[in-house]
Scaffold this active site. Structure first.
Site, PDB file in Angstrom:
ATOM      1  N   ARG A  45      86.948 -15.233 -14.684  1.00 28.60           N
ATOM      2  CA  ARG A  45      86.493 -13.940 -14.164  1.00 28.60           C
ATOM      3  C   ARG A  45      85.014 -13.825 -14.479  1.00 28.60           C
ATOM      4  O   ARG A  45      84.622 -13.862 -15.645  1.00 28.60           O
ATOM      5  CB  ARG A  45      87.266 -12.786 -14.820  1.00 28.60           C
ATOM      6  N   CYS A  94      91.761  -0.129  -6.836  1.00 30.25           N
ATOM      7  CA  CYS A  94      91.962  -1.264  -7.750  1.00 30.25           C
ATOM      8  C   CYS A  94      91.648  -0.899  -9.205  1.00 30.25           C
ATOM      9  O   CYS A  94      92.000  -1.645 -10.104  1.00 30.25           O
ATOM     10  CB  CYS A  94      91.134  -2.455  -7.305  1.00 30.25           C
ATOM     11  N   HIS A 137      88.388 -11.249  -4.970  1.00 32.20           N
ATOM     12  CA  HIS A 137      89.288 -10.802  -6.050  1.00 32.20           C
ATOM     13  C   HIS A 137      90.741 -10.987  -5.584  1.00 32.20           C
ATOM     14  O   HIS A 137      91.467 -10.018  -5.370  1.00 32.20           O
ATOM     15  CB  HIS A 137      88.989  -9.329  -6.355  1.00 32.20           C
ATOM     16  N   GLN A 144      94.053  -9.337  -7.150  1.00 36.80           N
ATOM     17  CA  GLN A 144      94.197  -7.907  -6.890  1.00 36.80           C
ATOM     18  C   GLN A 144      94.890  -7.683  -5.543  1.00 36.80           C
ATOM     19  O   GLN A 144      95.721  -6.789  -5.397  1.00 36.80           O
ATOM     20  CB  GLN A 144      92.819  -7.229  -6.885  1.00 36.80           C
ATOM     21  N   ARG A 183      99.617  -6.065 -10.878  1.00 35.70           N
ATOM     22  CA  ARG A 183      98.688  -7.157 -11.188  1.00 35.70           C
ATOM     23  C   ARG A 183      99.394  -8.191 -12.060  1.00 35.70           C
ATOM     24  O   ARG A 183      99.256  -9.395 -11.848  1.00 35.70           O
ATOM     25  CB  ARG A 183      97.447  -6.640 -11.945  1.00 35.70           C
ATOM     26  N   ASP A 190      87.244   1.862  -3.592  1.00 37.76           N
ATOM     27  CA  ASP A 190      86.806   1.182  -4.813  1.00 37.76           C
ATOM     28  C   ASP A 190      85.523   1.876  -5.265  1.00 37.76           C
ATOM     29  O   ASP A 190      84.948   2.682  -4.532  1.00 37.76           O
ATOM     30  CB  ASP A 190      86.564  -0.300  -4.496  1.00 37.76           C
TER      31      ASP A 190
END
Length: 311
Positions: free
Chosen positions: A106, A269, A133, A136, A297, A228
């Site tokens: 990450r 998210c 991502h 997600q 997740r 987001d």
């Protein structure tokens, strides 16, 4: 379906059937965990978790998912290894690939996760880069499938910063699964043309559409409204400018009502900046499934590790 040894870098690399398989596996693993049943498919495996960026959901999900399946996760923060500083990514990858059975990354540059995958010789999983991502998106798809019972033909609107890693990844995932996808954003924050064209190709193959618009009326008939943060990590200096630009795209009661449906769900998210991209009222409403999404997740990340590394 055999995904053994595969990397998980972007959903571009996965077919709709493979994504569907991961979602089914995640649902199965989730149901078992609710009954107190964990697995041993990763028994004896050691997993490196490389974090250049801090994280709540991604870190906790990888750790719990690994432990549930019998693996040992090792957290490597930005001060723990010399990734690309004193040692090249290529050399670090070859070292870690000999010590560990799987690697999560990450961080910032997408090229870093690609180089890890190229040189490590073990499965590498993208826990977030500046471009994508993908873990997600699996959680988002699972949440929608749990809520509606199906995916193909649903109408999905992403409101806000339309060119960040979430917008990119959602466009790929939704178009692959036959979900009608709309980006509702100012033109200056639309995604790159080449990615839009690629996703239009996926959408055509899977019977869905892609729309880019500045018009908030586009939320009519939406099943899902997603947003987001207006400033991604590392863009804090643009905050005032973004707030000004994106205020009309805030997910509030009026926007939710514009769908004309009382079944529309709200997704994010997380972490959320309430009062910016979403109001407290919508975030805490019955339409909000953000905590189902956050939990998912873990189940979807577990599915990715089990499918690509599990015995």
């Amino acid at each position: 379906m055999n995904l053994k040894g595969r990397n998980f870098i972007t959903l571009k690399d996965y077919s709709p059937e493979e994504i569907g398989y991961l979602l089914d596996l995640a649902a199965d693993l989730k149901a078992k965990k609710k009954q107190g049943i964990t697995g041993s498919s990763l028994k004896g495996k050691n997993i490196a978790l490389i974090f250049e960026k801090p994280s709540t959901r991604t870190r906790c999900s990888f750790v719990v998912a690994a432990v549930d399946e019998g693996a040992h996760p090792e957290y490597l923060g930005k001060d723990d290894i010399q990734l690309g500083h004193k040692e090249s990514v290529e050399d670090t990858a070859r070292v870690l690939g000999r010590v560990f059975d799987g690697i999560e990354f990450r961080g910032f540059k997408h090229k870093t996760v690609e180089d890890l995958a190229k040189y490590a010789g073990v499965p590498v999983w993208n826990g977030l880069t500046d471009d994508y991502h993908p873990t997600q998106i699996l959680a988002d798809l699972l949440t929608m499938k749990e809520h509606f019972g199906y995916l193909k033909g649903l109408r999905f609107v992403y409101a806000g910063d339309g060119r960040n890693n979430m917008a990119n990844s959602l466009m790929i995932g939704m178009s692959k699964m036959g979900v009608h996808f709309t980006i509702l954003a100012p033109k200056s924050l639309w995604p790159k043309g080449e990615l839009v064209e690629l996703c239009k190709g996926y959408a055509a193959e899977n019977g869905s559409t892609i729309t880019l618009t500045e018009d908030t009326d586009a939320v009519k008939d939406a099943d899902t409204i997603y947003t987001d943060v207006w400033c991604s990590m590392g863009e804090e200096d643009k905050a005032a400018q973004r707030i000004e630009l994106l205020k009309p795209y805030q997910v509030n009661k009026d926007l939710m009502e514009k769908t004309g449906k009382d079944t529309t769900i709200f997704m994010h998210c997380l972490p959320a900046v309430k009062g910016n991209e979403v109001t407290e009222e919508v975030f805490e409403s019955g339409a909000s499934v953000v905590f189902d999404e956050a939990e998912n997740r873990m189940h979807t990340i577990k599915a990715v590790m089990v499918a690509t590394l599990g015995e």
